[in-house]
Structures are given as structure tokens and as C-alpha cells.
Design an enzyme around this catalytic site. Structure first.
Site, PDB file in Angstrom:
ATOM      1  N   ASP A 118      -3.469   2.393  23.281  1.00  0.00           N
ATOM      2  CA  ASP A 118      -3.502   3.732  22.693  1.00  0.00           C
ATOM      3  C   ASP A 118      -4.364   4.695  23.501  1.00  0.00           C
ATOM      4  O   ASP A 118      -4.207   5.915  23.394  1.00  0.00           O
ATOM      5  CB  ASP A 118      -4.049   3.673  21.260  1.00  0.00           C
ATOM      6  CG  ASP A 118      -2.999   3.251  20.246  1.00  0.00           C
ATOM      7  OD1 ASP A 118      -1.796   3.384  20.538  1.00  0.00           O
ATOM      8  OD2 ASP A 118      -3.394   2.792  19.153  1.00  0.00           O
ATOM      9  N   TYR A 225       2.381  11.232  18.080  1.00  0.00           N
ATOM     10  CA  TYR A 225       1.317  10.696  17.229  1.00  0.00           C
ATOM     11  C   TYR A 225       0.422  11.835  16.752  1.00  0.00           C
ATOM     12  O   TYR A 225       0.046  12.715  17.527  1.00  0.00           O
ATOM     13  CB  TYR A 225       0.491   9.672  18.006  1.00  0.00           C
ATOM     14  CG  TYR A 225      -0.657   9.076  17.227  1.00  0.00           C
ATOM     15  CD1 TYR A 225      -0.494   7.927  16.467  1.00  0.00           C
ATOM     16  CD2 TYR A 225      -1.911   9.681  17.247  1.00  0.00           C
ATOM     17  CE1 TYR A 225      -1.545   7.373  15.749  1.00  0.00           C
ATOM     18  CE2 TYR A 225      -2.967   9.140  16.528  1.00  0.00           C
ATOM     19  CZ  TYR A 225      -2.780   7.992  15.785  1.00  0.00           C
ATOM     20  OH  TYR A 225      -3.825   7.464  15.072  1.00  0.00           O
TER      21      TYR A 225
END
Length: 228
Positions: A118, A225
Site C-alpha cells: 500500500d 482508494y
């Protein structure tokens, strides 16, 4: 420079808050690109007594232009990275336990799962060791140079951190707070990797397709996201 000094002060105070430093270890800086000035933590000043006004302003050659204290002893490293990578807005150096352990072991922090992916596109690299000549010469400047040597022409915000062999981690970001955020994540994934490899010493790296998905959905051109 008041706003930037406040930002750098707050970012420095986040280091003990998140357990990344002991005593006066560690430092955060940020750069004003338009003015060519960097704000950085003063050297050896305790976090408990430090104030925003204590932050030191230096030019790109390291000359103090504002402040009563000497700047961090790592200032030359920060400046070298700012000169090389225009995308950097903030830099942090700590001796956080798990990331430093990987540095002392001389190993990159392996990308083993999605938490790592991430934030970091691949392993968090470890530099080579500095030679005796490099250490006895301009040590902090040469630390910056060995980081640049390791990163090469890669986009530093795709892997916003590194561990310097036998020394410790450096992280960076778009600003001082972003740099600290990345330093916190680096410490966490360093801990996770140590635990995971202890459970399964034969553990392989994260699958490339899974790493690509997790990194690109947060940082790619079509990232989705979070909120806009």
C-alpha cells in the site's frame, strides 16, 4: 516561514508520539522550494522542551539563516536528497527499532504483504556500507550520496524510504507530515516482516500482481482508494 516551522515542529513531535525515537534521536525537515530554504529540527534539543520557534532555517548550502540553535547533525543528508529529488517536500530520519534492525543486518525490508504494498512499491532497499574514507570525510553528505546511489533514477515517492547500512531508516514524502506517516509505516512493515520470516523462514515475496494492485489503487493514475 512561520507556517513551515510550525509544520516541521508538529511533525517532529509526532516521532515520540508514534514511538519512533528515544531521547533526542531523529529529525524531520521540510523544504520551501520557492525560497530555497529548509526547516529542520535543532541538534540535540529534547522533545519535551522543544518549541516551534526552535526550528532552524538553513539555505541549500546548509548556512543557518534563522534560528538560535545549530541544525540537526543530519542536515547535509537532507539537503543532498532535496537537491537530487524535486518531488520531495519532507524528510525524516529515525532509529526506530525494527527498521534499524534491518539496517544493521544489511538487508532490504522485504515486501511480503499488502500492508507493505500500500505504501512501498517493492522492497525497501538497504544501501551499501560507507567506506572509511567516506565516513572520515563529509559523513552526512556521503550518507545522502549513498542513498541516491541506491535509489538511482527511481521515483522516490514510489518507495518513500530506505535503510542505510549499519545506521538506520530515512523516509520522505510530499511534506513533513507525509514523511513521518511513511516512517511510521516503514517501522510497522519492518516489524511485520521480521515476525513473518520468523514464523516461516521460507516465506516468499508478495505476488507481483497483488503488489501492483494495492500500490496502484492508492498511488496510480487511476487511483480509487479513499475520498477525493
Amino acid at each position: 516561514m512561520l507556517k513551515l516551522k510550525q509544520q516541521v515542529f508538529e511533525a517532529n513531535m509526532d516521532l515520540p508520539r508514534y514511538g519512533l525515537v528515544t531521547f533526542t534521536w531523529g529529525n524531520v525537515s521540510a523544504i520551501d522550494r520557492e525560497r530555497g530554504l529548509v526547516v529542520i529540527k535543532p541538534s540535540g534539543v529534547a522533545y519535551e522542551t522543544m518549541k516551534a520557534d526552535d526550528m532552524v532555517v538553513v539555505d541549500m548550502s546548509g548556512k543557518v539563516v534563522e534560528g538560535e540553535y545549530r541544525p540537526s547533525s543530519d542536515t547535509a543528508t537532507h539537503l543532498e536528497l532535496y537537491r537530487r529529488y524535486p518531488s520531495l517536500g519532507g524528510i525524516v530520519h529515525t532509529h526506530s527499532t525494527h527498521a534499524t534492525a534491518w539496517a544493521q543486518a544489511g538487508l532490504a525490508i522485504p515486501a511480503l504483504g499488502t500492508t507493505h504494498a500500500d505504501y512501498f512499491f517493492g522492497d525497501i532497499p538497504c544501501t551499501r556500507g560507507l567506506s572509511e574514507e567516506e565516513v572520515q570525510g563529509e559523513y552526512e553528505l556521503n550518507t545522502g550520496k549513498v542513498i541516491i546511489e541506491t535509489l538511482g533514477n527511481a521515483e522516490p515517492l514510489h518507495t518513500p524510504g530506505i535503510v542505510v547500512y549499519q545506521h538506520g531508516p530515512f523516509a520522505w514524502g510530499k511534506d513533513a507530515h507525509d514523511a513521518v506517516h511513511n516512517a511510521v509505516v516503514m517501522e510497522e512493515v519492518a516489524k511485520m516482516a521480521w515476525i513473518a520470516r520468523g514464523i516461516n523462514p521460507q516465506l516468499n515475496h508478495i505476488d507481483s500482481f497483488l503488489m501492483n494492485k494495492h500500490f496502484m489503487r492508492k498511488h496510480g493514475p487511476n487511483a480509487y482508494y479513499g475520498q477525493k
